[in-house]
Write an enzyme that holds these catalytic residues in place. Structure first.
Site, PDB file in Angstrom:
ATOM      1  NE  ARG A 101      -4.279  -1.797   4.239  1.00 23.74           N
ATOM      2  CZ  ARG A 101      -4.332  -0.509   3.858  1.00 23.74           C
ATOM      3  NH1 ARG A 101      -3.276   0.256   3.974  1.00 23.74           N
ATOM      4  NH2 ARG A 101      -5.451  -0.014   3.350  1.00 23.74           N
ATOM      5  CB  CYS A 120       1.272   7.491  20.238  1.00 24.53           C
ATOM      6  SG  CYS A 120       2.282   7.035  21.666  1.00 24.53           S
ATOM      7  CB  CYS A 126      -2.306   2.065   6.761  1.00 23.22           C
ATOM      8  SG  CYS A 126      -1.501   2.821   5.366  1.00 23.22           S
ATOM      9  CG  HIS A 159      -6.185   6.689   8.907  1.00 22.33           C
ATOM     10  ND1 HIS A 159      -5.261   7.585   8.411  1.00 22.33           N
ATOM     11  CD2 HIS A 159      -7.215   7.417   9.391  1.00 22.33           C
ATOM     12  CE1 HIS A 159      -5.723   8.809   8.601  1.00 22.33           C
ATOM     13  NE2 HIS A 159      -6.906   8.743   9.179  1.00 22.33           N
ATOM     14  CG  HIS A 182      -1.982  11.207  12.544  1.00 20.76           C
ATOM     15  ND1 HIS A 182      -3.235  10.650  12.360  1.00 20.76           N
ATOM     16  CD2 HIS A 182      -1.325  11.071  11.370  1.00 20.76           C
ATOM     17  CE1 HIS A 182      -3.328  10.212  11.111  1.00 20.76           C
ATOM     18  NE2 HIS A 182      -2.179  10.452  10.495  1.00 20.76           N
ATOM     19  CB  CYS A 239      -0.956   0.006   1.192  1.00 19.91           C
ATOM     20  SG  CYS A 239      -0.161   0.272   2.785  1.00 19.91           S
ATOM     21  CB  CYS A 279       2.886  11.391  23.098  1.00 22.12           C
ATOM     22  SG  CYS A 279       3.203  10.752  21.438  1.00 22.12           S
ATOM     23  CG  ASP A 314      -3.543 -15.664   5.159  1.00 21.42           C
ATOM     24  OD1 ASP A 314      -4.374 -15.886   6.057  1.00 21.42           O
ATOM     25  OD2 ASP A 314      -2.686 -16.484   4.795  1.00 21.42           O
TER      26      ASP A 314
END
Length: 140
Positions: A123, A100, A125, A109, A106, A69, A103, A117
């Site tokens: 996921r 996190c 990302c 996502h 960001h 990705c 703290c 699998d």
């Protein structure tokens, strides 16, 4: 760091002093690095991925997988309480933002049900710039 909660609190000026401009934009302002530009996209080193802002353990290499990705992908955080999830309605869609827990930075996502699998069908990302890798060969 707040010793009772494990939380890290800094002012915007303090974050700017400890993070480079790209890391600040991603971690503190919710930006996204360009796909395929991060140092951990294709890394296969074993170790612990930590938050670049505060050093908290977020993911382990055993949870990383190749999703093709453009960003590092993980199927689960190292500890369930390592990250927090928040609804993100920016860009005209509904996504789940990953931050996190220590703290509130960001990270990226998380997406579900994409058919990878993996044990969790998730996921995470994550922006490379939001992470540092503590490789096994550097752990004492």
């Amino acid at each position: 760091m707040d010793e009772t909660t494990g939380s890290v609190h800094r002012s915007e000026e303090e974050w700017r002093a400890v993070l480079d401009p790209e890391a600040f934009a991603v971690l503190r302002q919710g930006a996204t690095e360009r796909p395929w530009s991060g140092e951990y996209v294709s890394t296969s080193a074993t170790g612990v991925y930590r938050c670049r802002a505060c050093g908290a353990e977020l993911f382990r290499s055993s949870q990383k997988f190749e999703s093709h990705c453009g960003w590092p992908s993980f199927f689960d955080p190292a500890q369930s309480e390592a990250v927090t999830l928040h609804e993100d309605r920016s860009l005209g869609m509904v996504r789940t933002e990953v931050r996190c827990a220590a703290c509130d930075s960001h990270l990226g996502h998380v997406f579900y049900g994409e058919g990878y699998d993996t044990p969790t069908d998730a996921r995470y990302c994550i922006n490379s710039v939001a992470l540092t890798l503590e490789a096994d060969d550097s752990v004492q």
